[in-house]
Design a protein around this motif. Sequence first.
Motif, PDB file in Angstrom:
ATOM      1  N   ARG A  29       0.812  -1.218   0.000  1.00 57.07           N
ATOM      2  CA  ARG A  29       0.000   0.000   0.000  1.00 57.07           C
ATOM      3  C   ARG A  29       0.841   1.261   0.000  1.00 57.07           C
ATOM      4  NH1 ARG A  29      -2.457   1.201   4.339  1.00 57.07           N
ATOM      5  NH2 ARG A  29      -1.590  -0.316   5.718  1.00 57.07           N
ATOM      6  N   MET A  30       2.131   1.167  -0.135  1.00 57.98           N
ATOM      7  CA  MET A  30       2.958   2.368  -0.082  1.00 57.98           C
ATOM      8  C   MET A  30       3.023   3.047  -1.439  1.00 57.98           C
ATOM      9  SD  MET A  30       6.028   1.362   2.445  1.00 57.98           S
ATOM     10  CE  MET A  30       6.297   2.989   3.099  1.00 57.98           C
ATOM     11  N   GLY A  31       2.833   4.346  -1.453  1.00 59.00           N
ATOM     12  CA  GLY A  31       3.055   5.141  -2.653  1.00 59.00           C
ATOM     13  C   GLY A  31       2.050   4.982  -3.756  1.00 59.00           C
ATOM     14  N   GLY A  32       0.894   4.406  -3.517  1.00 57.79           N
ATOM     15  CA  GLY A  32      -0.133   4.320  -4.545  1.00 57.79           C
ATOM     16  C   GLY A  32       0.236   3.427  -5.706  1.00 57.79           C
ATOM     17  N   GLY A  33       1.448   3.529  -6.244  1.00 57.13           N
ATOM     18  CA  GLY A  33       1.859   2.773  -7.406  1.00 57.13           C
ATOM     19  C   GLY A  33       2.055   1.298  -7.111  1.00 57.13           C
ATOM     20  N   ASN A  34       2.016   0.906  -5.854  1.00 58.81           N
ATOM     21  CA  ASN A  34       2.214  -0.492  -5.515  1.00 58.81           C
ATOM     22  C   ASN A  34       0.909  -1.271  -5.410  1.00 58.81           C
ATOM     23  OD1 ASN A  34       4.989  -0.329  -5.395  1.00 58.81           O
ATOM     24  ND2 ASN A  34       4.937   0.419  -3.307  1.00 58.81           N
ATOM     25  N   VAL A  35      -0.214  -0.622  -5.659  1.00 59.84           N
ATOM     26  CA  VAL A  35      -1.484  -1.316  -5.621  1.00 59.84           C
ATOM     27  C   VAL A  35      -1.543  -2.233  -6.830  1.00 59.84           C
ATOM     28  CG1 VAL A  35      -3.979  -1.046  -5.713  1.00 59.84           C
ATOM     29  CG2 VAL A  35      -2.615   0.551  -4.395  1.00 59.84           C
ATOM     30  N   LYS A  36      -1.823  -3.492  -6.604  1.00 62.44           N
ATOM     31  CA  LYS A  36      -1.796  -4.458  -7.704  1.00 62.44           C
ATOM     32  C   LYS A  36      -3.194  -4.979  -7.983  1.00 62.44           C
ATOM     33  CE  LYS A  36       2.916  -5.676  -6.930  1.00 62.44           C
ATOM     34  NZ  LYS A  36       3.799  -6.361  -6.045  1.00 62.44           N
ATOM     35  N   LEU A  37      -3.625  -4.807  -9.197  1.00 64.14           N
ATOM     36  CA  LEU A  37      -4.904  -5.316  -9.662  1.00 64.14           C
ATOM     37  C   LEU A  37      -4.662  -6.029 -10.980  1.00 64.14           C
ATOM     38  CD1 LEU A  37      -7.068  -2.132  -9.078  1.00 64.14           C
ATOM     39  CD2 LEU A  37      -7.121  -4.206  -7.714  1.00 64.14           C
ATOM     40  N   THR A  38      -5.437  -7.059 -11.229  1.00 68.37           N
ATOM     41  CA  THR A  38      -5.326  -7.722 -12.518  1.00 68.37           C
ATOM     42  C   THR A  38      -6.071  -6.894 -13.555  1.00 68.37           C
ATOM     43  OG1 THR A  38      -7.335  -9.009 -12.225  1.00 68.37           O
ATOM     44  CG2 THR A  38      -5.279  -9.988 -11.400  1.00 68.37           C
ATOM     45  N   ALA A  39      -5.784  -7.159 -14.806  1.00 69.87           N
ATOM     46  CA  ALA A  39      -6.485  -6.468 -15.893  1.00 69.87           C
ATOM     47  C   ALA A  39      -7.988  -6.733 -15.803  1.00 69.87           C
ATOM     48  CB  ALA A  39      -5.933  -6.915 -17.242  1.00 69.87           C
ATOM     49  N   ALA A  40      -8.362  -7.951 -15.424  1.00 72.04           N
ATOM     50  CA  ALA A  40      -9.782  -8.293 -15.291  1.00 72.04           C
ATOM     51  C   ALA A  40     -10.438  -7.477 -14.180  1.00 72.04           C
ATOM     52  CB  ALA A  40      -9.937  -9.790 -15.015  1.00 72.04           C
ATOM     53  N   GLN A  41      -9.714  -7.256 -13.062  1.00 67.78           N
ATOM     54  CA  GLN A  41     -10.268  -6.454 -11.974  1.00 67.78           C
ATOM     55  C   GLN A  41     -10.455  -5.008 -12.400  1.00 67.78           C
ATOM     56  OE1 GLN A  41      -7.216  -7.590  -9.118  1.00 67.78           O
ATOM     57  NE2 GLN A  41      -8.802  -8.474  -7.785  1.00 67.78           N
ATOM     58  N   VAL A  42      -9.489  -4.471 -13.132  1.00 73.32           N
ATOM     59  CA  VAL A  42      -9.595  -3.092 -13.631  1.00 73.32           C
ATOM     60  C   VAL A  42     -10.808  -2.963 -14.546  1.00 73.32           C
ATOM     61  CG1 VAL A  42      -8.485  -1.350 -15.079  1.00 73.32           C
ATOM     62  CG2 VAL A  42      -7.161  -2.558 -13.341  1.00 73.32           C
ATOM     63  N   GLU A  43     -10.994  -3.906 -15.437  1.00 71.19           N
ATOM     64  CA  GLU A  43     -12.155  -3.875 -16.340  1.00 71.19           C
ATOM     65  C   GLU A  43     -13.462  -3.978 -15.563  1.00 71.19           C
ATOM     66  OE1 GLU A  43     -12.185  -2.972 -19.507  1.00 71.19           O
ATOM     67  OE2 GLU A  43     -10.054  -2.669 -19.143  1.00 71.19           O
ATOM     68  N   GLU A  44     -13.477  -4.820 -14.530  1.00 70.28           N
ATOM     69  CA  GLU A  44     -14.670  -4.972 -13.690  1.00 70.28           C
ATOM     70  C   GLU A  44     -14.990  -3.658 -12.974  1.00 70.28           C
ATOM     71  OE1 GLU A  44     -17.815  -7.164 -11.680  1.00 70.28           O
ATOM     72  OE2 GLU A  44     -16.702  -7.469 -13.533  1.00 70.28           O
ATOM     73  N   ILE A  45     -13.974  -3.001 -12.457  1.00 73.30           N
ATOM     74  CA  ILE A  45     -14.172  -1.707 -11.799  1.00 73.30           C
ATOM     75  C   ILE A  45     -14.742  -0.712 -12.787  1.00 73.30           C
ATOM     76  CG2 ILE A  45     -12.948   0.285 -10.818  1.00 73.30           C
ATOM     77  CD1 ILE A  45     -11.057  -1.831  -9.469  1.00 73.30           C
ATOM     78  N   ARG A  46     -14.171  -0.632 -13.975  1.00 73.40           N
ATOM     79  CA  ARG A  46     -14.653   0.312 -14.994  1.00 73.40           C
ATOM     80  C   ARG A  46     -16.085   0.009 -15.404  1.00 73.40           C
ATOM     81  NH1 ARG A  46      -8.932   0.483 -18.191  1.00 73.40           N
ATOM     82  NH2 ARG A  46      -8.037   2.124 -16.897  1.00 73.40           N
ATOM     83  N   ARG A  47     -16.423  -1.269 -15.486  1.00 74.87           N
ATOM     84  CA  ARG A  47     -17.778  -1.660 -15.887  1.00 74.87           C
ATOM     85  C   ARG A  47     -18.803  -1.299 -14.815  1.00 74.87           C
ATOM     86  NH1 ARG A  47     -21.099  -5.596 -15.041  1.00 74.87           N
ATOM     87  NH2 ARG A  47     -19.700  -6.862 -13.789  1.00 74.87           N
ATOM     88  N   ARG A  48     -18.449  -1.478 -13.552  1.00 73.41           N
ATOM     89  CA  ARG A  48     -19.403  -1.300 -12.457  1.00 73.41           C
ATOM     90  C   ARG A  48     -19.410   0.084 -11.818  1.00 73.41           C
ATOM     91  NH1 ARG A  48     -18.002  -5.935  -8.543  1.00 73.41           N
ATOM     92  NH2 ARG A  48     -19.332  -4.667  -7.241  1.00 73.41           N
ATOM     93  N   PHE A  49     -18.445   0.917 -12.147  1.00 79.14           N
ATOM     94  CA  PHE A  49     -18.316   2.234 -11.515  1.00 79.14           C
ATOM     95  C   PHE A  49     -19.535   3.108 -11.804  1.00 79.14           C
ATOM     96  CE2 PHE A  49     -16.937   6.711 -11.759  1.00 79.14           C
ATOM     97  CZ  PHE A  49     -16.485   6.887 -10.460  1.00 79.14           C
ATOM     98  N   VAL A  50     -20.065   3.725 -10.744  1.00 82.66           N
ATOM     99  CA  VAL A  50     -21.144   4.704 -10.859  1.00 82.66           C
ATOM    100  C   VAL A  50     -20.625   5.988 -10.241  1.00 82.66           C
ATOM    101  CG1 VAL A  50     -23.493   5.324 -10.176  1.00 82.66           C
ATOM    102  CG2 VAL A  50     -22.927   2.934 -10.690  1.00 82.66           C
ATOM    103  N   SER A  51     -20.610   7.061 -11.024  1.00 82.20           N
ATOM    104  CA  SER A  51     -20.070   8.335 -10.559  1.00 82.20           C
ATOM    105  C   SER A  51     -20.988   8.989  -9.530  1.00 82.20           C
ATOM    106  CB  SER A  51     -19.879   9.271 -11.751  1.00 82.20           C
ATOM    107  OG  SER A  51     -19.298  10.482 -11.314  1.00 82.20           O
ATOM    108  N   GLY A  52     -20.388   9.769  -8.648  1.00 75.07           N
ATOM    109  CA  GLY A  52     -21.135  10.552  -7.672  1.00 75.07           C
ATOM    110  C   GLY A  52     -20.393  11.840  -7.399  1.00 75.07           C
ATOM    111  N   SER A  53     -21.061  12.821  -6.886  1.00 76.69           N
ATOM    112  CA  SER A  53     -20.461  14.116  -6.602  1.00 76.69           C
ATOM    113  C   SER A  53     -19.718  14.055  -5.277  1.00 76.69           C
ATOM    114  CB  SER A  53     -21.545  15.184  -6.556  1.00 76.69           C
ATOM    115  OG  SER A  53     -21.006  16.404  -6.150  1.00 76.69           O
ATOM    116  N   HIS A  54     -18.393  14.164  -5.315  1.00 76.75           N
ATOM    117  CA  HIS A  54     -17.546  14.178  -4.113  1.00 76.75           C
ATOM    118  C   HIS A  54     -17.843  13.007  -3.187  1.00 76.75           C
ATOM    119  CE1 HIS A  54     -16.005  18.033  -5.286  1.00 76.75           C
ATOM    120  NE2 HIS A  54     -17.229  18.446  -5.456  1.00 76.75           N
ATOM    121  N   GLY A  55     -17.980  11.817  -3.772  1.00 74.49           N
ATOM    122  CA  GLY A  55     -18.180  10.620  -2.968  1.00 74.49           C
ATOM    123  C   GLY A  55     -19.618  10.354  -2.564  1.00 74.49           C
ATOM    124  N   ARG A  56     -20.538  11.228  -2.952  1.00 77.22           N
ATOM    125  CA  ARG A  56     -21.939  11.031  -2.584  1.00 77.22           C
ATOM    126  C   ARG A  56     -22.702  10.501  -3.799  1.00 77.22           C
ATOM    127  NH1 ARG A  56     -20.061  15.186   0.200  1.00 77.22           N
ATOM    128  NH2 ARG A  56     -20.661  15.529   2.342  1.00 77.22           N
TER     129      ARG A  56
END
Length: 163
Positions: free
Chosen positions: A97-124
């Motif tokens: 978890r150090m430095g943000g760049g060390n977060v490891k996700l598979t390509a499939a997880q990234v695609e899943e996040i992009r598919r399921r993401f619902v935008s909100g205003s400032h976290g709401r």
Amino acid sequence: MAKPKADNRARFLQKFTMAGPNDCWLWTGKTINSGYGYFWVEGTKHMTAHRYAFLQAYGYLPTVVRHSCDVKLCVNPAHLLPGTSKDNSQDMASRHRMGGGNVKLTAAQVEEIRRRFVSGSHGRGGNRRQLALEFGVDSKHIWRIATGRAGDYRITDPKRGVA
């Protein structure tokens, strides 16, 4: 005459979703830029929500309050541990978890996040927090992944190696 302030403990209990005893109890109140919950104590001073939860549960505040679950919004006392800055740094390093760049996700997880993401205003109104909990990353990473911002995560794919 000034309106009396609500009891701190009662106000605190209204600002998170309590789940089972072993589950994360997610803070739903205000947050600070680092992603931690933010609580106004006694109407005059601020404190991160997980530190307030630790204080209420154990009666003292250590130098650092660590999350065994790695969820910044969690205020379940069963997930909070006392420690030092060194302990916290070792936790971050061992959990990538150090430095943000060390977060490891598979390509499939990234695609899943992009598919399921619902935008909100400032976290709401969005689902960043839920996705962050599910994938074990910060909600800022979820937003960056979903919106195509580069450099804040590393995609790993066992077939291709690090992308």
